[in-house]
Enzyme design. Structure first.
Site, PDB file in Angstrom:
ATOM      1  N   ASP A  89      -2.541   1.554  -4.769  1.00 27.96           N
ATOM      2  CA  ASP A  89      -3.811   1.864  -4.125  1.00 27.96           C
ATOM      3  C   ASP A  89      -4.919   1.036  -4.759  1.00 27.96           C
ATOM      4  O   ASP A  89      -4.720   0.354  -5.779  1.00 27.96           O
ATOM      5  CB  ASP A  89      -4.131   3.357  -4.242  1.00 27.96           C
ATOM      6  CG  ASP A  89      -3.093   4.215  -3.540  1.00 27.96           C
ATOM      7  OD1 ASP A  89      -2.744   3.892  -2.393  1.00 27.96           O
ATOM      8  OD2 ASP A  89      -2.618   5.193  -4.154  1.00 27.96           O
ATOM      9  N   HIS A 118       0.809  -1.217   0.000  1.00 30.43           N
ATOM     10  CA  HIS A 118       0.000   0.000   0.000  1.00 30.43           C
ATOM     11  C   HIS A 118       0.848   1.275   0.000  1.00 30.43           C
ATOM     12  O   HIS A 118       0.301   2.389  -0.108  1.00 30.43           O
ATOM     13  CB  HIS A 118      -0.955   0.009   1.200  1.00 30.43           C
ATOM     14  CG  HIS A 118      -2.343   0.436   0.836  1.00 30.43           C
ATOM     15  ND1 HIS A 118      -2.603   1.427  -0.080  1.00 30.43           N
ATOM     16  CD2 HIS A 118      -3.567   0.007   1.265  1.00 30.43           C
ATOM     17  CE1 HIS A 118      -3.904   1.595  -0.192  1.00 30.43           C
ATOM     18  NE2 HIS A 118      -4.515   0.744   0.603  1.00 30.43           N
TER      19      HIS A 118
END
Length: 462
Positions: A437, A433
């Site tokens: 995304d 992350h």
């Protein structure tokens, strides 16, 4: 270094970061000759099992590092004689160890003898399993009563001699108790799991989609067996490969903020396509055409459209790799390896199938090289090969993502307000992350889905 005609063979630096390796198996014994580039031994690094070849023809003179020993780079592992040189006597220390071993056995009840009696080297375990030898009945002549390969070979030879003796009217019934029955002994060797390494066709070995025909060798595992009363615990020594897996997994989950997402794919057309061409492909290429080859091609084409998936985190920057090198998570009950298909974006479906077969063969024979394991940029896992329908994979550090292809299952699906039975499969993506995304990963998975569902009966594999 050398002394007279005797030359010392040292542990080479098999990789830039390698500082030590473990001797897995000696392929040449003292007195045995070898040709140039013929392997002398197998060594285990934290990634693969590699071979150390001879630089010239000669004769093995003395083995310095024993099987299971961890040796630093540059340390002497054996001494050899050049071809044609007179063989010298082994070093006094080695001869003394061999001479004192039987004495230790005769003493019986010593603590060292009890400790070493049930410590089996990987080579001993493998040889005993192949020939059905019950290690409890074999006399060990190694240090502290440890059973050596020669002890097992002697037991095998004595069995062969007994089977050929004229006095044996019923050879099958006269087989010594050293051997388990063909149906399998009810008392397996201490510390050796039942059916491990068995060639019984009924025993199913879980694997990760490379369709291995047998369990890849893990040569450095040693098992602490039961005591004479049959009690105690089982201890498995942690191998360098297992240490590497533990270190990489811990680093991945502690440094990478994992997130995951899943998509369902209709692979009905893919199933029909493979069924149509797999037999012809087998006849032409001599290898199996698996679903994995089609999946890899769909993933590669999606990465071309979303190159950020082919990246890694570098603190102050994100590095996007140009070459798409697919790591394949190859797992058995014992370990997980990630051999790499280099430049997968330049291969068609048939080429990917050949790469998969080649990696499967190398894994099966324990011949993966360090180069086969390096350079991966995106990892694919085929957990569906053992029936999984949903899993959460851990990212192969330092890559940005890993995608797992689950089992193909027939399900009722609503199409144009009508119910149809379709072949469906889940695909799970774990992502870093820091780099990726939900939006970009969602679009990437949609593209993989489109590519997989876009296969038709007219799709070419060449």
């Amino acid at each position: 270094m050398s002394s007279g005609n005797v030359k010392e063979v040292t542990m080479p630096q098999l990789a830039e970061s390698l500082v030590q390796a473990t001797i897995g198996k000696w392929l040449k014994r003292p007195g045995e000759s070898f040709d140039s580039y013929e392997p002398l031994c197998e060594v285990i690094t934290d990634k693969v099992v590699a071979e150390i070849p001879a630089t010239e023809a000669g004769v093995m003179n003395e083995i310095v590092a024993q099987e299971g020993d961890t040796v630093a780079v540059g340390a002497v592992i054996c001494r050899v004689l050049p071809e044609g040189a007179a063989q010298t006597a082994p070093a006094p220390a080695a001869a003394g160890a061999a001479a004192t071993a039987p004495a230790g056995m005769a003493a019986g009840g010593t603590t060292q003898g009890q400790d070493m009696r049930h410590r089996y080297s990987p080579a001993v375990q493998r040889l005993a399993q192949e020939h059905g030898v019950d290690l409890l009945t074999v006399n060990g002549t190694g240090q502290g009563g440890r059973i050596t390969r020669k002890d097992v070979m002697a037991a095998i030879e004595s069995h062969a001699v007994a089977a050929m003796t004229p006095q044996t009217s019923a050879p099958a019934a006269a087989a010594p108790s050293t051997y388990a029955s063909a149906a399998g002994s009810s008392q397996p060797s201490p510390g050796v799991p039942a059916n491990t390494g068995s060639m019984d066709a009924n025993v199913q070995v879980r694997h990760s989609g490379l369709h291995l025909a047998e369990t890849p060798r893990i040569p450095s595992i040693e098992v602490e067996g039961r005591d004479r009363a049959g009690h105690g615990e089982t201890f498995i020594d942690v191998t360098p490969i297992r240490q590497s897996i533990a270190r990489n997994m811990r680093q991945s989950v502690s440094e990478i903020p994992h997130a995951w997402t899943m998509i369902e794919v209709d692979v009905t057309n893919l199933v029909l396509l493979r069924s149509k061409i797999k037999d012809e492909f087998k006849r032409k290429e001599g290898i199996n055409l698996t679903y994995l080859a089609f999946v890899l091609k769909a993933i590669v084409n999606a990465i071309k459209d979303y190159p950020i998936m082919n990246s890694l985190w570098a603190v102050d920057k994100i590095i996007v790799k140009r070459d798409i090198n697919l790591s394949l998570a190859v797992g058995t009950e014992d370990s997980v390896l990630t051999p790499v298909i280099k430049q997968a974006d330049q291969k068609n479906i048939a080429g990917l199938a050949r790469e998969i077969e080649e990696l499967a063969r190398k894994t099966r024979e324990g011949r993966l090289r360090l180069d086969d394991m390096q350079g991966g940029t995106f990892t694919v896992n085929n957990t569906g090969s053992f029936g999984s329908i949903l899993s959460y994979p851990i990212i192969n550090y330092p890559q940005a993502a890993i995608l797992t292809f689950e089992s193909i299952v027939k399900k009722p699906v609503v199409i144009n307000d009508m119910i149809a039975v379709r072949s469906m499969a889940n695909m799970c993506l774990s992502l870093d992350h820091r780099i990726l995304d939900g939006v970009i990963c969602g679009r990437f998975l949609q593209r993989v889905k489109e590519n997989l569902e876009g296969y038709t009966l007219d799709t070419k594999v060449y």
